[in-house]
Design an enzyme around this catalytic site. Structure first.
Site, short mmCIF file in Angstrom:
data_model
loop_
_atom_site.label_atom_id
_atom_site.label_comp_id
_atom_site.label_asym_id
_atom_site.label_seq_id
_atom_site.Cartn_x
_atom_site.Cartn_y
_atom_site.Cartn_z
CB THR A 48 -0.90 -0.01 1.28
OG1 THR A 48 -1.37 -1.24 1.46
CG2 THR A 48 -1.95 1.18 1.23
CE LYS A 93 2.11 0.95 12.23
NZ LYS A 93 1.11 1.33 11.31
CD GLU A 149 5.14 14.28 9.69
OE1 GLU A 149 5.84 15.26 9.88
OE2 GLU A 149 4.21 13.96 10.77
CG ASP A 162 -0.56 0.62 15.36
OD1 ASP A 162 0.32 0.56 14.52
OD2 ASP A 162 -1.46 1.75 15.22
CE LYS A 171 0.29 4.42 14.28
NZ LYS A 171 -1.16 3.82 13.84
N1 LIG Z 1 -0.83 1.02 5.24
C1 LIG Z 1 -0.96 2.01 5.84
O1 LIG Z 1 -1.63 3.03 5.57
C2 LIG Z 1 0.25 2.59 6.68
C3 LIG Z 1 0.39 3.83 7.17
C4 LIG Z 1 1.01 4.40 8.19
C5 LIG Z 1 2.44 3.32 8.17
N2 LIG Z 1 2.45 2.11 7.59
C6 LIG Z 1 3.64 1.35 7.75
O2 LIG Z 1 4.19 1.09 6.28
C7 LIG Z 1 4.85 -0.05 6.15
C8 LIG Z 1 4.15 -0.90 4.98
O3 LIG Z 1 2.83 -0.89 5.23
P1 LIG Z 1 1.89 -1.43 3.89
O4 LIG Z 1 0.60 -1.25 4.37
O5 LIG Z 1 2.32 -0.65 2.74
O6 LIG Z 1 2.12 -2.87 3.84
P2 LIG Z 1 1.84 -3.89 2.92
O7 LIG Z 1 0.82 -3.62 1.84
O8 LIG Z 1 1.89 -5.17 3.48
O9 LIG Z 1 3.20 -3.95 2.04
C9 LIG Z 1 4.36 -4.62 2.54
C10 LIG Z 1 5.49 -4.69 1.44
O10 LIG Z 1 6.83 -5.08 1.87
C11 LIG Z 1 7.37 -6.27 1.40
N3 LIG Z 1 8.00 -6.93 2.10
C12 LIG Z 1 7.62 -7.19 3.13
N4 LIG Z 1 8.78 -7.82 3.95
C13 LIG Z 1 9.70 -7.95 3.13
C14 LIG Z 1 11.01 -8.29 3.48
N5 LIG Z 1 11.46 -9.07 4.29
N6 LIG Z 1 12.02 -7.90 2.38
C15 LIG Z 1 11.64 -7.38 1.18
N7 LIG Z 1 10.25 -6.96 1.25
C16 LIG Z 1 9.45 -7.00 2.08
C17 LIG Z 1 5.95 -6.72 0.76
O11 LIG Z 1 6.48 -7.66 -0.39
P3 LIG Z 1 5.37 -8.37 -1.26
O12 LIG Z 1 4.55 -7.35 -2.15
O13 LIG Z 1 6.22 -9.06 -2.36
O14 LIG Z 1 4.64 -9.28 -0.42
C18 LIG Z 1 5.12 -5.53 0.39
O15 LIG Z 1 5.59 -5.13 -0.91
C19 LIG Z 1 4.65 -0.87 7.59
O16 LIG Z 1 5.69 -0.80 8.34
C20 LIG Z 1 3.61 -0.09 8.32
O17 LIG Z 1 3.38 -0.13 9.50
C21 LIG Z 1 1.44 1.59 6.89
#
Ligand SMILES: NC(=O)c1ccc[n+]([C@@H]2O[C@H](COP(=O)([O-])OP(=O)(O)OC[C@H]3O[C@@H](n4cnc5c(N)ncnc54)[C@H](OP(=O)(O)O)[C@@H]3O)[C@@H](O)[C@H]2O)c1
Length: 326
Positions: A13, A104, A128, A200, A204
């Site tokens: 995402t 985070k 941020e 969570d 933060k």
């Molecule tokens: N979603 C939100 O709105 C949001 C808001 C604030 C902060 N965050 C933080 O941002 C981060 C990402 O969130 P997200 O929602 O984007 O997660 P997500 O949709 O699950 O995406 C995670 C990505 O990381 C990759 N990944 C996971 N483990 C990996 C590893 N060991 N080596 C290489 N790539 C790896 C995954 O690869 P694959 O695609 O191949 O599975 C995927 O592309 C998290 O730490 C989350 O807490 C998210």
């Protein structure tokens, strides 16, 4: 125009949000920073997964290929969990790259070490997006600290918990049904344990504590309660009061920190009373300003990606000044 070469670690995402915004706002970013940004490489876990097309960009599951890119300048990190994220960012800083993270879980634990490492190396860290997604709380606290002193921060820092409490109160849904709806709408994680247990929000809060007070309390001294024990009867019985899941940290005159993470019943005079749905909200209390409340989207592809691109624009501005004065 000089080029800044970037890597994106994680293309879910948030990673995709960064990519989209950088491409959609290329011209504006160039005008604001004086740099062209080139996304050279993207790291994922599963190379075979179907994704949006990213022409001309290397997509790899091997971090050595990322760090093998010639003249990389900056690393955006949006993967999940403490490791391997911490190891990757520590290596990136050691190589002289600036880093921007949304992670985070990793930053609550390893943020202090990464910040120190970056300071010693003369690098920059943007974080941020780790706290309250699109709400610019980190930059706001940094700005406040230049001429003021923060003494308390309270936050609705988990949108999923707030969404569930809102659904229970307004629609009479059970906790389980409200959680299911949050999952159906993509607000809650597939495994929502950290959201509903308060973990969570706690992480933060620790990031905010580090920033505002220069330290974190001993983690075990903070009582962490989630919304998972709240019953529908409790919410409905509260009539004129609203349950909010509030993370709270305060410093006294002697520099002692105290905090809590718990569902709290609040009345109409509280700034969080009207904060419904997935929004996040934060009250910062300072010596001179009094109380300031920020409200906005705490998650999502564009709000979170935009917080990271804004970090990039700030860091590029600092880099430009350094280039001019060197
Ligand atoms: N979603 C939100 O709105 C949001 C808001 C604030 C902060 N965050 C933080 O941002 C981060 C990402 O969130 P997200 O929602 O984007 O997660 P997500 O949709 O699950 O995406 C995670 C990505 O990381 C990759 N990944 C996971 N483990 C990996 C590893 N060991 N080596 C290489 N790539 C790896 C995954 O690869 P694959 O695609 O191949 O599975 C995927 O592309 C998290 O730490 C989350 O807490 C998210």
């Amino acid at each position: 125009m000089p080029t800044i070469k970037a890597a994106i670690l994680g293309f879910g995402t948030v990673g995709e949000g960064i990519y989209r915004i950088i491409n959609e706002k290329k011209k504006e970013i160039e005008q604001q920073t004086g740099f062209t940004i080139e996304i050279a490489t993207i790291l994922v876990r599963d190379i075979a997964k179907k994704r949006i097309s990213t022409p001309g960009v290397q997509v790899t599951d091997d971090i050595r290929e990322v760090f093998g890119q010639p003249q990389l300048d900056i690393v955006f990190e949006a993967i999940v969990g403490e490791e391997p994220a911490y190891t990757y960012l520590s290596e990136a800083i050691a190589k002289g790259y600036d880093v921007i993270t949304a992670n985070k879980t990793m930053f609550a634990t390893h943020g202090p070490a990464l910040l120190q490492q970056a300071e010693e190396k003369g690098g920059h860290i943007g974080f941020e997006a780790t706290t309250a997604g699109g709400v610019p709380i980190i930059q706001t606290v940094k700005n406040l600290l230049t001429g003021d002193r923060v003494h308390r921060i309270q936050g609705i820092l988990n949108g999923t918990s707030n969404f569930i409490l809102t659904k229970m109160r307004k629609e009479g849904l059970s906790f389980k049904a409200a959680l299911q709806e949050a999952q159906n709408l993509g607000y809650a994680e597939a495994d929502p344990t950290d959201d509903i247990s308060g973990k969570d929000a706690f992480r933060k809060l620790m990031i905010l504590s580090q920033l505002a007070f220069g330290k974190q309390p001993e983690w075990k001294t903070i009582d962490i309660q989630g919304i998972d024990k709240i019953k529908l009867e409790d919410v409905l019985e509260a009539t004129n009061l609203h349950y909010r899941h509030i993370a709270d940290i305060e410093i006294d005159e002697n520099g002692n920190l105290s905090g809590s993470v718990a569902p709290v019943l609040i009345g109409p005079d509280h700034p969080f009373y009207g904060i419904d749905g997935v929004d996040n909200a934060i009250i910062v209390e300072t010596e001179y300003l009094g109380a300031l409340t920020l409200v906005g989207p705490g998650a999502g592809m564009y709000p979170t990606g935009s917080a990271m691109v804004n970090d990039f624009i700030r860091i590029a501005g600092v880099r430009k000044k350094e280039l001019i004065t060197s």
